[in-house]
Motif scaffolding. Structure first.
Motif, PDB file in Angstrom:
ATOM      1  N   ILE A  19       0.798  -1.242  -0.046  1.00  0.00           N
ATOM      2  CA  ILE A  19       0.071   0.041   0.049  1.00  0.00           C
ATOM      3  C   ILE A  19       0.938   1.092  -0.065  1.00  0.00           C
ATOM      4  O   ILE A  19       0.664   2.003  -0.588  1.00  0.00           O
ATOM      5  CB  ILE A  19      -0.844  -0.148   1.317  1.00  0.00           C
ATOM      6  N   ALA A  20       2.027   1.261   0.894  1.00  0.00           N
ATOM      7  CA  ALA A  20       2.747   2.551   0.948  1.00  0.00           C
ATOM      8  C   ALA A  20       3.549   2.657  -0.450  1.00  0.00           C
ATOM      9  O   ALA A  20       3.642   3.884  -0.822  1.00  0.00           O
ATOM     10  CB  ALA A  20       3.562   2.329   2.188  1.00  0.00           C
ATOM     11  N   TYR A  21       3.963   1.639  -1.004  1.00  0.00           N
ATOM     12  CA  TYR A  21       4.849   1.838  -2.261  1.00  0.00           C
ATOM     13  C   TYR A  21       3.849   2.477  -3.359  1.00  0.00           C
ATOM     14  O   TYR A  21       4.027   3.176  -4.028  1.00  0.00           O
ATOM     15  CB  TYR A  21       5.236   0.388  -2.597  1.00  0.00           C
ATOM     16  N   SER A  22       2.728   1.857  -3.477  1.00  0.00           N
ATOM     17  CA  SER A  22       1.616   2.314  -4.475  1.00  0.00           C
ATOM     18  C   SER A  22       1.339   3.757  -4.152  1.00  0.00           C
ATOM     19  O   SER A  22       1.130   4.782  -5.189  1.00  0.00           O
ATOM     20  CB  SER A  22       0.364   1.486  -4.622  1.00  0.00           C
ATOM     21  N   GLU A  23       1.140   4.221  -2.918  1.00  0.00           N
ATOM     22  CA  GLU A  23       0.948   5.663  -2.726  1.00  0.00           C
ATOM     23  C   GLU A  23       2.182   6.638  -2.880  1.00  0.00           C
ATOM     24  O   GLU A  23       1.946   7.524  -3.510  1.00  0.00           O
ATOM     25  CB  GLU A  23       0.539   5.728  -1.241  1.00  0.00           C
ATOM     26  N   LYS A  24       3.247   5.986  -2.745  1.00  0.00           N
ATOM     27  CA  LYS A  24       4.656   6.744  -2.873  1.00  0.00           C
ATOM     28  C   LYS A  24       4.897   6.984  -4.351  1.00  0.00           C
ATOM     29  O   LYS A  24       5.003   8.170  -4.995  1.00  0.00           O
ATOM     30  CB  LYS A  24       5.659   6.200  -2.123  1.00  0.00           C
ATOM     31  N   PHE A  26       2.367   6.682  -6.790  1.00  0.00           N
ATOM     32  CA  PHE A  26       1.412   7.746  -7.343  1.00  0.00           C
ATOM     33  C   PHE A  26       1.829   9.222  -6.943  1.00  0.00           C
ATOM     34  O   PHE A  26       1.780  10.159  -7.821  1.00  0.00           O
ATOM     35  CB  PHE A  26       0.063   7.529  -6.668  1.00  0.00           C
ATOM     36  N   LEU A  27       2.217   9.457  -5.853  1.00  0.00           N
ATOM     37  CA  LEU A  27       2.605  10.963  -5.342  1.00  0.00           C
ATOM     38  C   LEU A  27       3.813  11.329  -6.085  1.00  0.00           C
ATOM     39  O   LEU A  27       3.921  12.530  -6.688  1.00  0.00           O
ATOM     40  CB  LEU A  27       3.001  10.787  -3.831  1.00  0.00           C
ATOM     41  N   SER A  28       4.747  10.560  -6.572  1.00  0.00           N
ATOM     42  CA  SER A  28       5.810  10.693  -7.265  1.00  0.00           C
ATOM     43  C   SER A  28       5.507  11.096  -8.679  1.00  0.00           C
ATOM     44  O   SER A  28       6.078  11.810  -9.561  1.00  0.00           O
ATOM     45  CB  SER A  28       7.042   9.893  -7.293  1.00  0.00           C
ATOM     46  N   LEU A  29       4.462  10.410  -9.332  1.00  0.00           N
ATOM     47  CA  LEU A  29       3.855  10.472 -10.642  1.00  0.00           C
ATOM     48  C   LEU A  29       3.381  11.840 -10.901  1.00  0.00           C
ATOM     49  O   LEU A  29       3.728  12.494 -11.719  1.00  0.00           O
ATOM     50  CB  LEU A  29       3.102   9.489 -10.921  1.00  0.00           C
ATOM     51  N   GLY A  30       2.644  12.220  -9.798  1.00  0.00           N
ATOM     52  CA  GLY A  30       2.063  13.723  -9.653  1.00  0.00           C
ATOM     53  C   GLY A  30       3.397  14.875  -9.834  1.00  0.00           C
ATOM     54  O   GLY A  30       2.824  15.728 -10.424  1.00  0.00           O
ATOM     55  N   GLU A  31       4.562  14.476  -9.475  1.00  0.00           N
ATOM     56  CA  GLU A  31       5.318  15.490  -9.630  1.00  0.00           C
ATOM     57  C   GLU A  31       5.914  15.588 -10.968  1.00  0.00           C
ATOM     58  O   GLU A  31       6.578  16.555 -11.530  1.00  0.00           O
ATOM     59  CB  GLU A  31       6.582  14.889  -8.636  1.00  0.00           C
ATOM     60  N   GLY A  44       1.753  -4.675 -15.368  1.00  0.00           N
ATOM     61  CA  GLY A  44       2.039  -5.310 -14.446  1.00  0.00           C
ATOM     62  C   GLY A  44       1.145  -4.720 -13.343  1.00  0.00           C
ATOM     63  O   GLY A  44       1.668  -4.627 -12.091  1.00  0.00           O
ATOM     64  N   CYS A  45      -0.015  -4.662 -13.485  1.00  0.00           N
ATOM     65  CA  CYS A  45      -0.859  -3.739 -12.369  1.00  0.00           C
ATOM     66  C   CYS A  45      -1.150  -4.266 -11.207  1.00  0.00           C
ATOM     67  O   CYS A  45      -1.649  -3.961 -10.241  1.00  0.00           O
ATOM     68  CB  CYS A  45      -2.344  -3.731 -13.460  1.00  0.00           C
ATOM     69  N   GLY A  46      -0.961  -5.932 -11.141  1.00  0.00           N
ATOM     70  CA  GLY A  46      -1.408  -6.690  -9.976  1.00  0.00           C
ATOM     71  C   GLY A  46      -2.802  -6.669  -9.700  1.00  0.00           C
ATOM     72  O   GLY A  46      -3.803  -6.703 -10.355  1.00  0.00           O
ATOM     73  N   THR A  47      -3.063  -6.182  -8.222  1.00  0.00           N
ATOM     74  CA  THR A  47      -4.683  -5.998  -7.947  1.00  0.00           C
ATOM     75  C   THR A  47      -5.002  -4.574  -8.086  1.00  0.00           C
ATOM     76  O   THR A  47      -6.160  -4.138  -7.753  1.00  0.00           O
ATOM     77  CB  THR A  47      -4.599  -6.529  -6.605  1.00  0.00           C
ATOM     78  N   GLY A  48      -4.184  -3.760  -8.741  1.00  0.00           N
ATOM     79  CA  GLY A  48      -4.625  -2.403  -9.329  1.00  0.00           C
ATOM     80  C   GLY A  48      -4.770  -1.427  -7.893  1.00  0.00           C
ATOM     81  O   GLY A  48      -5.557  -0.203  -8.207  1.00  0.00           O
ATOM     82  N   LEU A  49      -3.834  -1.406  -6.984  1.00  0.00           N
ATOM     83  CA  LEU A  49      -3.661  -0.393  -6.168  1.00  0.00           C
ATOM     84  C   LEU A  49      -3.216   1.151  -6.613  1.00  0.00           C
ATOM     85  O   LEU A  49      -3.822   1.854  -6.620  1.00  0.00           O
ATOM     86  CB  LEU A  49      -2.622  -0.680  -5.045  1.00  0.00           C
ATOM     87  N   LEU A  50      -2.294   0.797  -7.765  1.00  0.00           N
ATOM     88  CA  LEU A  50      -2.059   2.189  -8.422  1.00  0.00           C
ATOM     89  C   LEU A  50      -3.182   2.628  -9.425  1.00  0.00           C
ATOM     90  O   LEU A  50      -3.447   3.608  -9.644  1.00  0.00           O
ATOM     91  CB  LEU A  50      -0.621   1.963  -9.300  1.00  0.00           C
ATOM     92  N   THR A  51      -3.878   1.322 -10.073  1.00  0.00           N
ATOM     93  CA  THR A  51      -4.673   1.780 -11.242  1.00  0.00           C
ATOM     94  C   THR A  51      -5.885   2.487 -10.346  1.00  0.00           C
ATOM     95  O   THR A  51      -6.192   3.179 -11.139  1.00  0.00           O
ATOM     96  CB  THR A  51      -5.139   0.438 -11.708  1.00  0.00           C
ATOM     97  N   GLU A  52      -6.284   2.012  -9.170  1.00  0.00           N
ATOM     98  CA  GLU A  52      -7.470   2.964  -8.559  1.00  0.00           C
ATOM     99  C   GLU A  52      -6.970   4.237  -8.339  1.00  0.00           C
ATOM    100  O   GLU A  52      -7.961   5.015  -8.733  1.00  0.00           O
ATOM    101  CB  GLU A  52      -7.607   2.132  -7.213  1.00  0.00           C
ATOM    102  N   LYS A  53      -5.624   4.780  -7.832  1.00  0.00           N
ATOM    103  CA  LYS A  53      -5.548   6.007  -7.774  1.00  0.00           C
ATOM    104  C   LYS A  53      -5.653   6.512  -9.256  1.00  0.00           C
ATOM    105  O   LYS A  53      -6.166   7.684  -9.255  1.00  0.00           O
ATOM    106  CB  LYS A  53      -4.265   6.030  -7.164  1.00  0.00           C
ATOM    107  N   LEU A  54      -5.112   6.187 -10.152  1.00  0.00           N
ATOM    108  CA  LEU A  54      -5.114   6.747 -11.457  1.00  0.00           C
ATOM    109  C   LEU A  54      -6.673   6.794 -12.074  1.00  0.00           C
ATOM    110  O   LEU A  54      -6.892   7.879 -13.022  1.00  0.00           O
ATOM    111  CB  LEU A  54      -4.217   5.950 -12.637  1.00  0.00           C
ATOM    112  N   SER A  55      -7.686   5.885 -11.899  1.00  0.00           N
ATOM    113  CA  SER A  55      -8.787   5.763 -12.410  1.00  0.00           C
ATOM    114  C   SER A  55      -9.507   7.286 -11.927  1.00  0.00           C
ATOM    115  O   SER A  55     -10.648   7.461 -12.309  1.00  0.00           O
ATOM    116  CB  SER A  55      -9.483   4.649 -11.872  1.00  0.00           C
TER     117      SER A  55
END
Length: 190
Positions: A19-24, A26-31, A44-55
């Motif tokens: 969870i922490a990895y996907s949050e970090k 996503f935040l770095s992508l915003g930069e 390599g979406c896995g269960t989509g933790l990053l996908t959820e944020k991007l959606s």
């Protein structure tokens, strides 16, 4: 390989480090870029933790992973602008997308590219899926002398250059414990 990932699918979204990895990430992508209205490929979406944020902002996301149970967890989330696919990015996938005129404004690969059998070839395939000025953003562990996992910046630069991408930047946006995450941003310029 997907069997080992499938064995972790049920608990993946409750793993605090994941969870922490996907949050970090996503935040770095915003930069680096805004995602509003973009068409995105989550490699390599896995269960989509990053996908959820991007959606929340992206127009459409294609999320692909070879592990059926991981993709199944993502599909159960019912994200209306996400098309989840069990599969790999290979020549057939690229040809089908290009023939249909589908190109991506943004491709993200969060802790996924270290697991592919041929990293430079995968980067070349992903580059072919990018729209003009599209970005490829990857996060992986930085390889160190004590750990063979991940990448050295020079390996990323070589693969991106070989694929015809302009390497915009490499950085270390965050660490997890004593392991540094290497983030690379490449851009396709036709």
């Amino acid at each position: 390989m997907s069997d080992s990932w499938d064995n972790m699918a049920a608990e993946w979204d409750s793993n605090e480090a994941v969870i922490a990895y996907s949050e970090k990430a996503f935040l770095s992508l915003g930069e680096v870029t805004k995602t509003k209205g973009l068409t995105v490929l989550d490699f390599g979406c896995g269960t989509g933790l990053l996908t959820e944020k991007l959606s929340l902002d992206a127009a459409l996301i294609t999320a692909i992973d070879p592990a059926p149970k991981m993709v199944g967890v993502l599909a159960q989330k019912g994200l209306s602008n996400v098309h989840a696919i069990v599969g790999v990015v290979d020549e057939v996938f690229v040809r089908e997308r290009r023939q249909s005129g589908e190109r991506f404004d943004l491709i993200v690969a969060s802790s996924a590219l270290a697991f592919v059998p041929d990293y430079p070839e995968t980067i070349a395939l992903l580059a072919m899926l990018l729209a003009n000025n599209g970005l490829l953003v990857q996060w992986d562990w930085e390889k160190s002398e004590s750990s063979g996992a991940g990448f050295m910046p020079s390996e990323i630069e070589e693969a991106y250059t070989h694929a015809g991408l302009n390497l915009v930047s490499t950085s270390h946006p965050f660490s997890m414990g004593d392991m540094r995450v290497l983030m690379a941003v490449g851009q396709r310029i036709d």
